[in-house]
Write an enzyme that holds these catalytic residues in place. Structure first.
Site, PDB file in Angstrom:
ATOM      1  N   GLU A  31      -3.398   7.665  -3.959  1.00 29.61           N
ATOM      2  CA  GLU A  31      -3.393   6.376  -3.271  1.00 29.61           C
ATOM      3  C   GLU A  31      -3.207   5.257  -4.288  1.00 29.61           C
ATOM      4  OE1 GLU A  31      -5.998   4.698   0.322  1.00 29.61           O
ATOM      5  OE2 GLU A  31      -7.103   4.685  -1.553  1.00 29.61           O
ATOM      6  N   TYR A  87       0.856  -1.189   0.000  1.00 29.28           N
ATOM      7  CA  TYR A  87       0.000   0.000   0.000  1.00 29.28           C
ATOM      8  C   TYR A  87       0.892   1.238   0.000  1.00 29.28           C
ATOM      9  CZ  TYR A  87      -3.126   3.656   1.728  1.00 29.28           C
ATOM     10  OH  TYR A  87      -3.836   4.814   1.861  1.00 29.28           O
TER      11      TYR A  87
END
Lengths: 307, 394
Positions: free
Chosen positions: B204, B116
């Site tokens: 993101e 991530y």
């Protein structure tokens, strides 16, 4: 006393020849505030006239401060140029810069905040209604009004008010005034995620100010500034404090008007902040109509006379 | 402002952030043209909507999955035809779902491991923060809660930019091998440059992946922008997809009104964001349900008030209206005249409670009372909120 500014404080207005800045400079002059200079690049040497007032305009903040002794600036410059205007005030060594402008890019404010590290200037705002220290005249005139708040709703007294929102501040001020009480100073710190002065900074000043006997702290969803202030209050502040948090019904992830009013996680919801307020001994107003009453309740419990 | 994944993927390409090759398609002809650009074999089909949870979503006709990894181009074409024009419901769309108007085909990149990576503003330090985790493909808030030690953060000093040592810290924390580290370092640096350059509010990548041949790729791309900075990015404004917005919100933004639709039945019209939020709250407090957030700003004009009434009434759930104005500098009588005019112009049939306070309030209240219109006056916010809740419940 009051905090940050007194009726004697000399003010300059950056953007005084703009429609917005000009209108509010006039209202401040009417209120009795010492607006001693205006700054508009290219219009140095001209005058800003209002009734009997003839305020000199300068090309730069440095010149204006040197010539008039102004120590505080109100920034009404449009968003694309506002960050630069703030930095000009910092460079001129002003004590306080109050940025009213709404809509300054966050990246610009990140750079401004970094550039101000270690500098003596304090920034309030941006995207804020400004500061009012009420005076003793009719409708609180004779005070120091910097920004866009309506002066007449104030009354000189002993309640300190700090808030991120404009109209919600006026709501609290008016409630306090209608109770026959008054304010030492009302500070709008602004609704942006990156701002110069936090709730905690203002709370500390109110705590140190002997004239301030009670405090109303108004916050909203987003960020953790109210929580930080509440925890400090629990440890260090003996004065009665009432609080209100707006945005209990705001959906997560949506920006509610203010750039900073957005729920990012479980920690920055209204419910989470209200829980911390209660835990820290802050009397929470159940509705925005209850802010002055909440302060009166906690003052009575602590046997503090706010009059 | 938000953009679609395919647009973010293109932006990544421009800034040198490695991502799978992808082609968008809006029509059947474009689907065929897009698929022709891929070699025979696996292709990923992704529904393009501004909401997460697409893979686990279901279309309103029962077809499952808004993201499909297809073994052949024929399968991909079939899946694409099922998705295009269909309405996808995910955990983030609400029950109404969103109509899929664009598909995004990407090459399939089997991950060796998922990570991530995101960049956003840290409000407490007023600096950009890069957040990375070895737990890719998961809900990052849950990871942060359950295993905070698996979340790695570096705060970037805006005066100096992202430092090499900070990039190294992240690469070591994520446990990349030397070749992956080299790739990842370039990706992180370019992603940060992009974040700063385009005035992003958030980028993101979930998941960021490593491949069998040690490449590091952004398998997904989510980018949000600071609305305050859009004036200096016309190229970003051009990416705005009005189909993804509530038409009422689009209309409001044209009149410089700040409007957000909610699911209640009491509409609010307020000046100031803080007061607008707390007006919603006080309606709820007294047992009602707010239909919207609406801030008409500090200096609301008559035209804005009329536009605001029209937008409010465009919401068919609305059963009553609460106008809450603290006219500090504004003359309450001018606002009252605007309300009267708006009510006449739109032919309002619903209950309306108005709470006016501030400058010249007595004259303002008189204007409302003398209008002959069925406008109920409230003395305080609490009084007015109780009145509208009662009227709507009746």
């Amino acid at each position: 006393m009051s905090i940050l500014v007194t009726p004697e404080t000399k003010i300059l207005v950056q953007g005084i020849t703009g429609e917005f800045g000009g209108r509010h400079a006039k209202l401040s002059l009417d209120y009795g505030t010492k607006v001693v200079a205006g700054v508009t690049p290219g219009k140095g040497g001209q005058f800003f006239e209002h009734g009997a007032h003839k305020v000199p305009i300068f090309n730069t903040v440095a010149e204006a401060a040197k010539a008039t002794g102004a120590t505080v600036s109100a920034v009404f410059v449009p968003p694309p140029f506002a960050a630069d205007a703030i930095l000009e005030g910092v460079d001129a060594g002003l004590v306080l810069v109050i940025a009213i402008t709404e809509g300054i890019p966050i990246r610009d404010m990140v750079r401004v905040k970094r550039a101000m590290q270690g500098k003596k200037t304090r920034l309030i705002g941006p995207n804020c209604p400004g500061i009012v220290t009420p005076g003793t005249g009719e409708k609180s005139t004779g005070g120091c009004r910097i920004g866009i708040a309506p002066g007449y709703i104030h009354k000189k007294g002993h309640v300190g008010i700090v808030s991120r929102s404009g109209t919600l501040t006026y709501e609290a001020v008016w409630q306090v005034t209608c109770k026959g009480l008054g304010q030492t100073t009302c500070v709008g710190i602004g609704g942006d995620p990156v701002n110069g002065t936090s709730h905690l900074d203002v709370i500390k000043m109110f705590n140190d100010d002997p004239e301030t006997k009670g405090i109303i702290m108004i916050g909203e969803i987003g960020g953790n500034a109210e929580v930080e202030a509440a925890r400090w209050i629990k440890e260090h502040c003996k004065k009665p404090v009432a609080g209100f948090i707006a945005g209990a019904t705001a959906p997560a992830g949506r920006r509610m008007g203010h750039a900073g009013a957005i729920v990012g996680g479980a920690e920055d919801t209204a419910a989470a902040k209200i829980a911390v307020f209660k835990e820290c001994g802050i009397e929470v107003a159940a509705t925005p109509s209850d802010m002055a009453d909440a302060l009166l309740r906690v003052a009575a419990a602590k046997k503090v006379n706010l009059a | 402002m938000n953009i679609h994944e395919f647009q973010a993927n293109a932006l990544f390409g421009k800034y040198g952030v490695p991502a799978p090759k992808g082609v968008p398609a809006k029509t059947v002809a474009e689907i065929d043209a897009a698929l022709a650009q891929f070699p025979e074999g696996m292709v990923v089909v992704k529904s393009q909507i501004h909401a997460g949870g697409r893979g686990k979503g279901t279309f309103t006709d029962g077809y499952k999955g808004g993201v499909k990894v297809c073994k052949t181009k024929t399968d991909a074409r079939e899946a694409a035809l099922k998705m295009l024009g269909n309405t996808l419901v995910t955990l983030q769309t609400g029950p109404a779902g969103r109509k899929v108007q664009t598909l995004f085909f990407t090459e399939a990149c089997p991950p060796k491991k998922e990570y991530y990576l995101s960049i956003l503003l840290d409000r407490a330090s007023s600096r950009p923060v890069i957040v990375a985790s070895t737990e890719g493909g998961m809900n990052i808030e849950e990871v942060a809660k359950a295993t905070p030690e698996k979340i790695h953060k570096v705060f970037v000093d805006p005066a100096y930019g992202l430092a090499d040592f900070q990039v190294r810290q992240l690469c070591f924390a994520l446990g990349f091998n030397p070749k992956e580290s080299k790739e990842a370092a370039k990706l992180i640096r370019n992603l940060y440059n992009m974040f700063w350059d385009v005035d992003a509010s958030m980028v993101e990548i979930n998941p960021l992946i490593t491949t069998a041949d040690d490449r590091v790729l952004a398998l997904d791309a989510k980018v949000g922008f600071d609305d305050n900075a859009l004036f200096r990015h016309p190229e970003i404004v051009a990416l705005r997809d009005f189909a993804e917005e509530d038409p009422k919100e689009t209309e409001a933004s044209k009149h410089e009104l700040s409007y957000i639709a909610l699911d209640g039945n009491i509409a609010c019209l307020v000046n100031g964001a803080g007061l607008a939020m707390s007006t919603m709250d006080i309606i709820k407090h007294f047992g009602g349900n707010p239909a919207n957030f609406l801030d008409v700003g500090g200096g609301a004009s008559k035209e804005q008030v009329v536009a605001a009434f029209k937008i409010i009434l465009g919401d068919k759930n609305v059963k009553g209206i609460f106008v809450n104005i603290f006219g500090g500098i504004m003359d309450c009588n001018v606002i009252a005249a605007g309300i009267v005019e708006a009510v006449k112009e739109v032919g309002l049939k619903l209950p309306l409670v108005v709470r006016l306070e501030g400058n010249n309030v007595v004259a303002g209240k008189k204007t409302l009372a003398d209008s002959g219109l069925p406008i109920v006056s409230g003395d305080s916010m609490a009084d007015a909120a109780q009145k509208i809740v009662k009227l709507v419940a009746a």
